[in-house]
Design an enzyme around this catalytic site. Sequence first.
Site, PDB file in Angstrom:
ATOM      1  CE  LYS A  62      -0.364   0.007   5.060  1.00 62.97           C
ATOM      2  NZ  LYS A  62      -1.260  -0.037   6.226  1.00 62.97           N
ATOM      3  NE  ARG A  98      -6.555   0.610  12.442  1.00 61.39           N
ATOM      4  CZ  ARG A  98      -5.343   0.557  11.908  1.00 61.39           C
ATOM      5  NH1 ARG A  98      -4.479   1.547  12.096  1.00 61.39           N
ATOM      6  NH2 ARG A  98      -4.957  -0.477  11.173  1.00 61.39           N
ATOM      7  CG  MET A 123       8.822  23.400  -0.964  1.00 61.23           C
ATOM      8  SD  MET A 123       7.691  24.465  -1.884  1.00 61.23           S
ATOM      9  CE  MET A 123       6.673  25.120  -0.560  1.00 61.23           C
ATOM     10  CE1 TYR A 154      13.306  31.501   3.388  1.00 56.86           C
ATOM     11  CE2 TYR A 154      12.932  29.129   3.461  1.00 56.86           C
ATOM     12  CZ  TYR A 154      12.984  30.319   2.746  1.00 56.86           C
ATOM     13  OH  TYR A 154      12.725  30.322   1.401  1.00 56.86           O
TER      14      TYR A 154
END
Length: 374
Positions: A39, A136, A314, A266
């Site tokens: 998955k 769940r 990023m 930053y």
Amino acid sequence: MSRLPEGVLREAVIDTSAITANVRHLRQLTASEIIAVVKADGYGHGAVRAARAALEGGARRIGVSDIDEALALRRAGIDAPLVAWLHAPGARFAEAASRGIELGVSSLDQLQAAAAAATGDRPVGVHLKIETGLGRNGLAPGDYAVAFAEAARLERIGRLRVVGIFSHLSNTSSADDRAAIERFTDGLALAASHGLAPQLRHIAASHAAIALPESRFGCVRLGIAIYGLSPFADRTSADLGLRPAMTLRAAVAAVRRVPAGQGVSYGYAYRTTQATTLALIPAGYADGVPRAASGGGAVRIGGEVFPVAGRIAMDQFVVDVGDHPVAVGEEAVLFGDPTLGAPPVEVWADAAGTINYEIVTRIGPRVPRREGAV
């Protein structure tokens, strides 16, 4: 000096032979049928390549979360048995049934929808999921008897084939898991009393499959372990005889000599304390390198390991390499197989306050995956 291929900023190298070897090793360890879980695009490794490698290692079935993942594997030519277990509300299963995809069923509604997808000569394979304490999905204990009776009826009239009964453990403690196993065993006995005789019974994922032999029931679902990563906080991949399959690396994009007091990235969360060299690594949180690991992650360059300096951005982050000679284009390894000298993925997981599962799974789509060895 190790370098990436020409023109490549960053890449994840996937050693599929490691996946194959891990599955083979875990088959021997557990003496169980393996459902290899691919998955989330094979935990970031690539679902198709992971499925093929796992099958080569002796896995008998492939597990995914949802039907779209299963259909993508079918389209890629994976013809082994597939099981998908998490479904949208109101899902209909005709396409999945037509492609021979087995369905995890967690409610009476899903059981009826699975039966409705059967054709005249083709019952739908299902795995009945029962709730044993994780809180769940899965059939509630109060619904076991009704669901088992209905599944048996639908099986008798050729609408369903109950391939398996399964559940999931919490990995909270051995006592908690053994209590869930006892509830699972009771559920299996009740299913048998209604005439169900599933081929497979499975409750163990990687953690329990390795640590708790009584959880195996002849079939285990293995996810993180087939990718060579440990599901335990206190045992490494090497301790378990596993080889990490993913190496994440980038090409040093810039090198800069700076004086003491230089602010970095930053917010200047990091300032140099002496004259030093900074190396720019072109990978950031858009690529899955967690911003939360700022100041705690590390990379290997030229055989030495260096810490992240300042905040991860990023697209890039900086490491302080001191006086170590580093060149533009040189390989920087974020994580990989520590037996080969790479930082383990757990360094990044610990720095970000998360687990190794999340780090490999979140590696973003703009990071090319390349099969091979490093």
